[in-house]
Design an enzyme around this catalytic site. Structure first.
Site, PDB file in Angstrom:
ATOM      1  N   LYS A  66       0.542  -1.286  -0.334  1.00 53.63           N
ATOM      2  CA  LYS A  66       0.043   0.149  -0.210  1.00 53.63           C
ATOM      3  C   LYS A  66       0.804   1.748  -0.122  1.00 53.63           C
ATOM      4  CE  LYS A  66      -2.464  -1.222   3.575  1.00 53.63           C
ATOM      5  NZ  LYS A  66      -1.674  -2.673   3.641  1.00 53.63           N
ATOM      6  N   THR A  67       1.970   1.057   0.598  1.00 53.22           N
ATOM      7  CA  THR A  67       2.848   2.221   0.774  1.00 53.22           C
ATOM      8  C   THR A  67       3.239   2.790  -0.787  1.00 53.22           C
ATOM      9  OG1 THR A  67       3.146   2.758   3.780  1.00 53.22           O
ATOM     10  CG2 THR A  67       4.423   3.293   2.385  1.00 53.22           C
ATOM     11  N   ASP A 111      -1.384   6.850   6.080  1.00 51.73           N
ATOM     12  CA  ASP A 111      -1.519   5.140   6.615  1.00 51.73           C
ATOM     13  C   ASP A 111      -2.291   5.547   7.549  1.00 51.73           C
ATOM     14  OD1 ASP A 111      -1.350   3.209   6.330  1.00 51.73           O
ATOM     15  OD2 ASP A 111       0.679   2.772   7.816  1.00 51.73           O
ATOM     16  N   THR A 160      -5.919  -0.942   7.296  1.00 49.26           N
ATOM     17  CA  THR A 160      -5.591  -2.699   7.192  1.00 49.26           C
ATOM     18  C   THR A 160      -7.385  -3.489   7.295  1.00 49.26           C
ATOM     19  OG1 THR A 160      -4.840  -2.813   9.367  1.00 49.26           O
ATOM     20  CG2 THR A 160      -2.970  -3.246   7.465  1.00 49.26           C
ATOM     21  N   ARG A 219       7.173  -7.979   1.938  1.00 45.17           N
ATOM     22  CA  ARG A 219       7.647  -7.656   3.018  1.00 45.17           C
ATOM     23  C   ARG A 219       8.229  -9.318   2.929  1.00 45.17           C
ATOM     24  NH1 ARG A 219       4.727  -3.662   7.337  1.00 45.17           N
ATOM     25  NH2 ARG A 219       4.589  -2.315   5.529  1.00 45.17           N
TER      26      ARG A 219
END
Length: 342
Positions: A66-67, A111, A160, A219
């Site tokens: 997402k980032t 975020d 999330t 990640r």
């Protein structure tokens, strides 16, 4: 054996590695093909019109990009990027300061947007819809609202927990992208690209080994790749092949299914101490020496997705698959609900 002093720049270097591994354009972004195509159309159409794109909401579990996508949006538009988060904005004035500092066409990335305070959230409604904020000066009957016009900008919100977003906020996003867990083939491609950026020689079988143990999350795949790199370097292997990857991941307690020490500890306690359950979350957390939130938010989602654990109104229950993974014989009287194909 004499150990050299830890170089403080090593931590900065590791952080720089993480930044270097992020794809810079949509074409470099592996996985999520539907979201990538949809987002590409949104951006291209806006650039053809010469306007700021609609606001974008990205939802999905942590670590799926997402980032990275927010950074890509700004890069594709050639715009500035401002980054903040819901927990950091506790007052409407905090948000007003951020918004008033934006330039035309900027991308604002928030975020954990579901954790915005209510006053900030209500100010954001007006900013997203009319590119304006009203700043209240004074208190009580003498308070005055001063309108401040904002330049057109694009808000990229990440969450999330999309279900926690209020309807009025969710409805103000022109595009919503739901990010899903990656399949092993996409993760293997990400590992290959990351290895090239890090200058690591790694064969196809080792890439697949890392991908299978990465819980569907880029990640985690990149983190495991760096640990395999460390192992290969220290042990003197010029190429990280499958046996090197397996040895490294076993050392770091990541098993062939991607379970780590905490995951296996939860399953072990559930199966051995509590005969498969049901057992309450707080009792289960105490049995493994972890906080309740750690068990419920870190371990449980993956264990449930893997079919190893079930949540019920009476508590947590292990499945037959959990017993098999631990190499334990399941109880003969296990409920049929939690049986599966042998």
């Amino acid at each position: 054996m004499e150990h050299s002093e830890v170089d403080p720049n090593a931590f900065v270097e590791e952080r720089d590695y993480e930044a270097a591994l992020r794809p810079k354009t949509l074409s470099e972004f592996d996985g999520q093909p539907r979201v990538r195509e949809q987002l590409g159309l949104v951006l291209e159409a806006a650039m053809h019109r010469g306007t700021a794109p609609d606001h974008v909401l990205l939802s999905g579990p942590p670590g799926l990009g997402k980032t990275t996508l927010a950074m890509i949006i700004a890069a594709e538009l050639g715009s500035g990027l401002r980054i903040s988060s819901g927990p950091a904005i506790q007052h409407a004035g905090d948000l007003a300061a951020i918004l008033s500092g934006l330039d035309e066409g900027d991308v604002l990335f928030l975020d954990e947007i579901h954790r915005l305070s209510r006053p900030a959230e209500e100010m954001l409604y007006l900013a997203m819809e009319d590119f304006r904020v009203d700043v209240i000066v004074g208190k009580g009957p003498g308070a005055t609202a001063i309108p401040i016009n904002l330049p057109p900008f694009t808000l990229v919100g990440a969450t999330t927990r999309a279900g926690m977003l209020p309807g009025p906020l969710r409805d103000r996003f022109g595009f919503t992208g739901q990010l899903d867990f990656y399949d092993p083939a996409d993760l293997a491609g990400i590992v290959e690209a990351s290895a090239a950026k890090l200058g690591i020689s790694i064969d196809e079988q080792a890439r697949g080994e890392i991908a299978r143990r990465s819980r569907g999350t880029p990640r985690i795949a990149n983190r495991l790749l760096r640990r395999v790199r460390d192992f290969a370097q220290v042990k003197g292997h010029a190429t990280a092949h499958r046996d090197v990857a397996r040895s490294a991941l076993e050392l770091y307690e990541v098993d062939e299914r991607g379970l780590d020490r905490l995951d296996r500890g939860v399953l072990d306690a559930l199966c051995r101490l509590f005969d498969g359950g049901p057992v309450g979350l707080s009792t289960l957390a105490l049995s493994v020496g972890e906080e309740i939130e750690t068990v419920s938010e870190v371990a449980e989602p993956f264990l449930i997705r893997e079919g190893l654990l079930v949540r019920t109104p009476r508590g947590r229950l292990a499945t037959r698959a959990a017993y098999r993974h631990l190499g334990i014989r399941p109880p003969a009287a296990m409920p049929a609900l939690f049986d599966d194909d042998e």
